[in-house]
Write an enzyme that holds these catalytic residues in place. Sequence first.
Site, PDB file in Angstrom:
ATOM      1  N   ASN A 207       4.601  -2.244 -10.991  1.00 22.36           N
ATOM      2  CA  ASN A 207       4.882  -3.573 -10.436  1.00 22.36           C
ATOM      3  C   ASN A 207       4.516  -4.692 -11.406  1.00 22.36           C
ATOM      4  OD1 ASN A 207       5.803  -2.469  -8.023  1.00 22.36           O
ATOM      5  ND2 ASN A 207       3.724  -2.351  -7.185  1.00 22.36           N
TER       6      ASN A 207
ATOM      7  N   HIS B  31      17.242  -9.725 -10.681  1.00 24.19           N
ATOM      8  CA  HIS B  31      15.950  -9.057 -10.498  1.00 24.19           C
ATOM      9  C   HIS B  31      15.289  -8.753 -11.854  1.00 24.19           C
ATOM     10  CE1 HIS B  31      12.853  -6.462  -8.859  1.00 24.19           C
ATOM     11  NE2 HIS B  31      13.248  -5.497  -9.679  1.00 24.19           N
TER      12      HIS B  31
ATOM     13  N   GLU C 251       2.351   5.685  -4.245  1.00 23.23           N
ATOM     14  CA  GLU C 251       1.672   4.452  -4.660  1.00 23.23           C
ATOM     15  C   GLU C 251       0.365   4.265  -3.894  1.00 23.23           C
ATOM     16  OE1 GLU C 251       4.555   1.341  -5.524  1.00 23.23           O
ATOM     17  OE2 GLU C 251       3.056  -0.168  -5.039  1.00 23.23           O
TER      18      GLU C 251
ATOM     19  N   GLU D 173      13.170  -3.778 -17.624  1.00 16.17           N
ATOM     20  CA  GLU D 173      12.403  -2.659 -17.063  1.00 16.17           C
ATOM     21  C   GLU D 173      12.057  -1.644 -18.153  1.00 16.17           C
ATOM     22  OE1 GLU D 173      11.295  -2.829 -14.031  1.00 16.17           O
ATOM     23  OE2 GLU D 173      12.735  -3.842 -12.735  1.00 16.17           O
TER      24      GLU D 173
ATOM     25  N   HIS E  98       6.187  -8.049 -11.275  1.00 16.62           N
ATOM     26  CA  HIS E  98       6.925  -8.151 -10.022  1.00 16.62           C
ATOM     27  C   HIS E  98       6.338  -9.184  -9.066  1.00 16.62           C
ATOM     28  CE1 HIS E  98       8.979  -4.677 -11.569  1.00 16.62           C
ATOM     29  NE2 HIS E  98       9.751  -4.592 -10.506  1.00 16.62           N
TER      30      HIS E  98
ATOM     31  N   HIS F 116       8.623 -11.919  -8.118  1.00 11.56           N
ATOM     32  CA  HIS F 116       9.028 -11.976  -6.712  1.00 11.56           C
ATOM     33  C   HIS F 116       9.043 -13.423  -6.204  1.00 11.56           C
ATOM     34  CE1 HIS F 116       9.053 -10.915  -2.437  1.00 11.56           C
ATOM     35  NE2 HIS F 116       8.100 -11.804  -2.293  1.00 11.56           N
TER      36      HIS F 116
ATOM     37  N   LYS G  11      11.986   5.705  -4.142  1.00 13.41           N
ATOM     38  CA  LYS G  11      11.871   4.514  -3.280  1.00 13.41           C
ATOM     39  C   LYS G  11      13.279   4.109  -2.854  1.00 13.41           C
ATOM     40  CE  LYS G  11       7.607   2.275  -4.782  1.00 13.41           C
ATOM     41  NZ  LYS G  11       7.028   1.072  -5.429  1.00 13.41           N
TER      42      LYS G  11
ATOM     43  N   ARG H 209       0.966   4.216  -9.689  1.00 11.76           N
ATOM     44  CA  ARG H 209       2.350   3.757  -9.542  1.00 11.76           C
ATOM     45  C   ARG H 209       2.414   2.239  -9.410  1.00 11.76           C
ATOM     46  NH1 ARG H 209       7.429   6.573  -6.314  1.00 11.76           N
ATOM     47  NH2 ARG H 209       8.939   4.996  -6.977  1.00 11.76           N
TER      48      ARG H 209
ATOM     49  N   ARG I  63      17.959  13.127  10.305  1.00 13.58           N
ATOM     50  CA  ARG I  63      16.528  13.155   9.943  1.00 13.58           C
ATOM     51  C   ARG I  63      16.289  13.552   8.491  1.00 13.58           C
ATOM     52  NH1 ARG I  63      15.644  15.494  15.267  1.00 13.58           N
ATOM     53  NH2 ARG I  63      15.065  13.787  16.659  1.00 13.58           N
TER      54      ARG I  63
ATOM     55  N   LYS J 222       8.442   6.971 -16.322  1.00 15.29           N
ATOM     56  CA  LYS J 222       8.471   6.830 -14.858  1.00 15.29           C
ATOM     57  C   LYS J 222       8.191   8.166 -14.189  1.00 15.29           C
ATOM     58  CE  LYS J 222      10.140   4.773 -10.834  1.00 15.29           C
ATOM     59  NZ  LYS J 222      10.930   3.781 -10.166  1.00 15.29           N
TER      60      LYS J 222
HETATM   61  P1  NAD Z   1      23.377  -3.748  -8.785  1.00 14.02           P
HETATM   62  O1  NAD Z   1      23.386  -2.428  -8.176  1.00 14.02           O
HETATM   63  O2  NAD Z   1      23.759  -4.918  -7.950  1.00 14.02           O
HETATM   64  O3  NAD Z   1      24.284  -3.711 -10.081  1.00 14.02           O
HETATM   65  C1  NAD Z   1      24.421  -4.877 -10.857  1.00 14.02           C
HETATM   66  C2  NAD Z   1      25.886  -5.268 -11.005  1.00 14.02           C
HETATM   67  O4  NAD Z   1      26.464  -4.412 -11.987  1.00 14.02           O
HETATM   68  C3  NAD Z   1      26.729  -5.108  -9.747  1.00 14.02           C
HETATM   69  O5  NAD Z   1      27.694  -6.145  -9.720  1.00 14.02           O
HETATM   70  C4  NAD Z   1      27.437  -3.765  -9.966  1.00 14.02           C
HETATM   71  O6  NAD Z   1      28.658  -3.699  -9.291  1.00 14.02           O
HETATM   72  C5  NAD Z   1      27.616  -3.771 -11.447  1.00 14.02           C
HETATM   73  N1  NAD Z   1      27.666  -2.477 -12.111  1.00 14.02           N
HETATM   74  C6  NAD Z   1      26.804  -1.443 -11.989  1.00 14.02           C
HETATM   75  N2  NAD Z   1      27.117  -0.483 -12.856  1.00 14.02           N
HETATM   76  C7  NAD Z   1      28.192  -0.909 -13.537  1.00 14.02           C
HETATM   77  C8  NAD Z   1      28.963  -0.367 -14.592  1.00 14.02           C
HETATM   78  N3  NAD Z   1      28.640   0.804 -15.171  1.00 14.02           N
HETATM   79  N4  NAD Z   1      30.013  -1.075 -15.049  1.00 14.02           N
HETATM   80  C9  NAD Z   1      30.312  -2.284 -14.517  1.00 14.02           C
HETATM   81  N5  NAD Z   1      29.603  -2.857 -13.543  1.00 14.02           N
HETATM   82  C10 NAD Z   1      28.554  -2.172 -13.062  1.00 14.02           C
HETATM   83  O7  NAD Z   1      21.934  -4.125  -9.391  1.00 14.02           O
HETATM   84  P2  NAD Z   1      20.893  -3.309 -10.280  1.00 14.02           P
HETATM   85  O8  NAD Z   1      20.347  -4.286 -11.224  1.00 14.02           O
HETATM   86  O9  NAD Z   1      21.456  -2.039 -10.774  1.00 14.02           O
HETATM   87  O10 NAD Z   1      19.786  -2.930  -9.196  1.00 14.02           O
HETATM   88  C11 NAD Z   1      19.081  -3.946  -8.515  1.00 14.02           C
HETATM   89  C12 NAD Z   1      18.578  -3.364  -7.214  1.00 14.02           C
HETATM   90  O11 NAD Z   1      17.703  -2.275  -7.510  1.00 14.02           O
HETATM   91  C13 NAD Z   1      17.792  -4.350  -6.378  1.00 14.02           C
HETATM   92  O12 NAD Z   1      18.205  -4.254  -5.040  1.00 14.02           O
HETATM   93  C14 NAD Z   1      16.351  -3.870  -6.518  1.00 14.02           C
HETATM   94  O13 NAD Z   1      15.574  -4.159  -5.384  1.00 14.02           O
HETATM   95  C15 NAD Z   1      16.547  -2.397  -6.684  1.00 14.02           C
HETATM   96  N6  NAD Z   1      15.448  -1.699  -7.371  1.00 14.02           N
HETATM   97  C16 NAD Z   1      14.966  -0.578  -6.796  1.00 14.02           C
HETATM   98  C17 NAD Z   1      13.963   0.132  -7.422  1.00 14.02           C
HETATM   99  C18 NAD Z   1      13.476   1.396  -6.833  1.00 14.02           C
HETATM  100  O14 NAD Z   1      12.463   1.944  -7.316  1.00 14.02           O
HETATM  101  N7  NAD Z   1      14.142   1.945  -5.827  1.00 14.02           N
HETATM  102  C19 NAD Z   1      13.458  -0.305  -8.661  1.00 14.02           C
HETATM  103  C20 NAD Z   1      13.991  -1.469  -9.232  1.00 14.02           C
HETATM  104  C21 NAD Z   1      14.986  -2.164  -8.578  1.00 14.02           C
HETATM  105  N1  GLY Z   2      10.142   0.252  -9.285  1.00 10.30           N
HETATM  106  C1  GLY Z   2       8.786   0.491  -8.884  1.00 10.30           C
HETATM  107  C2  GLY Z   2       8.533   1.868  -8.425  1.00 10.30           C
HETATM  108  O1  GLY Z   2       9.412   2.697  -8.427  1.00 10.30           O
HETATM  109  O2  GLY Z   2       7.448   2.151  -8.008  1.00 10.30           O
END
Ligand code: NAD
Ligand code: GLY
Length: 368
Positions: free
Chosen positions: A246, A267, A237, A185, A249, A253, A143, A242, A121, A227
């Site tokens: 987006n 992304h 949000e 971003e 987005h 999207h 998030k 917040r 939990r 942020k």
């Molecule tokens: P990811 O985690 O897939 O990383 C991108 C690629 O880079 C992967 O192949 C990973 O293995 C590689 N990588 C990461 N760090 C590395 C490093 N230091 N050296 C070598 N390779 C490395 O993608 P991302 O772009 O980091 O994140 C995208 C995800 O984040 C999506 O799922 C998206 O929905 C999510 N997201 C979440 C929020 C949130 O607020 N929680 C905000 C924006 C995006």
């Molecule tokens: N990436 C959008 C948020 O964190 O609200």
Amino acid sequence: MAVIPVALAGRPYEVRVGSGLLPGLVAEAGALLRKPRVPVVTDANVHARWGAVVEQALTAAGKEARWLIHEPGEQAKSWSGLARTVDWLLAEEVERGDHIVALGGGVIGDLTGFAAAIVKRGCGFIQLPTSLLAQVDSSVGGKTAINTPAGKNLVGAFHQPALVLADLDTLATLPPRELAAGYAEVLKYGVLGDRAFFDWCVAHGGSVVAGDGGAQAYAVEQSVAAKARIVAADERETTGTRALLNLGHTFGHALEAETGYSQRLLHGEAVALGMVLAARYSARLGYISTVDAARVAEAVDAAGLPVEIRPLQMQADGAALVRHMLHDKKMDAGTLPFILLRGIGDAFVDRQVQLDDVAAFMEEQLRG
Ligand code: NAD
Ligand code: GLY
């Protein structure tokens, strides 16, 4: 090192940004790592490059790293990836007071954070973001989510980390395309709420994506500070503050959905293109000048990010892209809020947007 507080009542935490934070993990985390065995969730790419550094940091402090290594890519953020993570954490006998370590990009952070939210939990977790996108956005704000066949990030929880350590050294091993995608971003914070930071991005964005350490440090610190302010003002949000995050987005999207959330459009690339479309659409509605819309596109283009839909060679028409938008989780009481611009650095939520007009606009963008 910069220390940026996220001032949330009852669960404040720090984002520390600097070099050498992974080797210093145990000293940084202090009492959060209270047991000799430390569960670390990561992916194979990050493990290959940074696993030994984390392993060494823990071993030197008399602790043992326990690894769960996912395949890289969005697929880990799935029901099966979640089940694997949760079952493993339970087998590791993680307790509520423990802190799970998420070492990786946004995929690992979102997945591990959600697992931490539901195991026993809710137990603690520490974010060690290794992609630029994760350092400036996904590791901060709580998030967490997985994707399901119905869509992306549709199942998740708000669950704040106890600590975020953004080690800038990790950006040196990030593939250039991922670095540029993360920069989208960064630029977003300027476009949505900070004209001076936008101007800084215009002058220095090229250095960020070229790997300049000083420029990267400033970009990450400013982005995290922006942020943190927004999350502290509107954690869940609910007030509209917040929602400004987006920006880009909703348009993005639709493009991600149409390209199947694949390597065709990352992304961050979708956010970059979506931000350009939001600026052009704001100009179409008369909120900003076409000159300002062009400035946003130039800033995106300068980082090598996409500014036109046509090269994606999509089969969809404008109406189909709008249908993708309607499946977005941002739908609210049957209306789709759009983040538009009154100026560079002045975004707002528009709930009156006519979807048939958006479809016509997208059709123009598709066919030129
Ligand atoms: P990811 O985690 O897939 O990383 C991108 C690629 O880079 C992967 O192949 C990973 O293995 C590689 N990588 C990461 N760090 C590395 C490093 N230091 N050296 C070598 N390779 C490395 O993608 P991302 O772009 O980091 O994140 C995208 C995800 O984040 C999506 O799922 C998206 O929905 C999510 N997201 C979440 C929020 C949130 O607020 N929680 C905000 C924006 C995006
Ligand atoms: N990436 C959008 C948020 O964190 O609200």
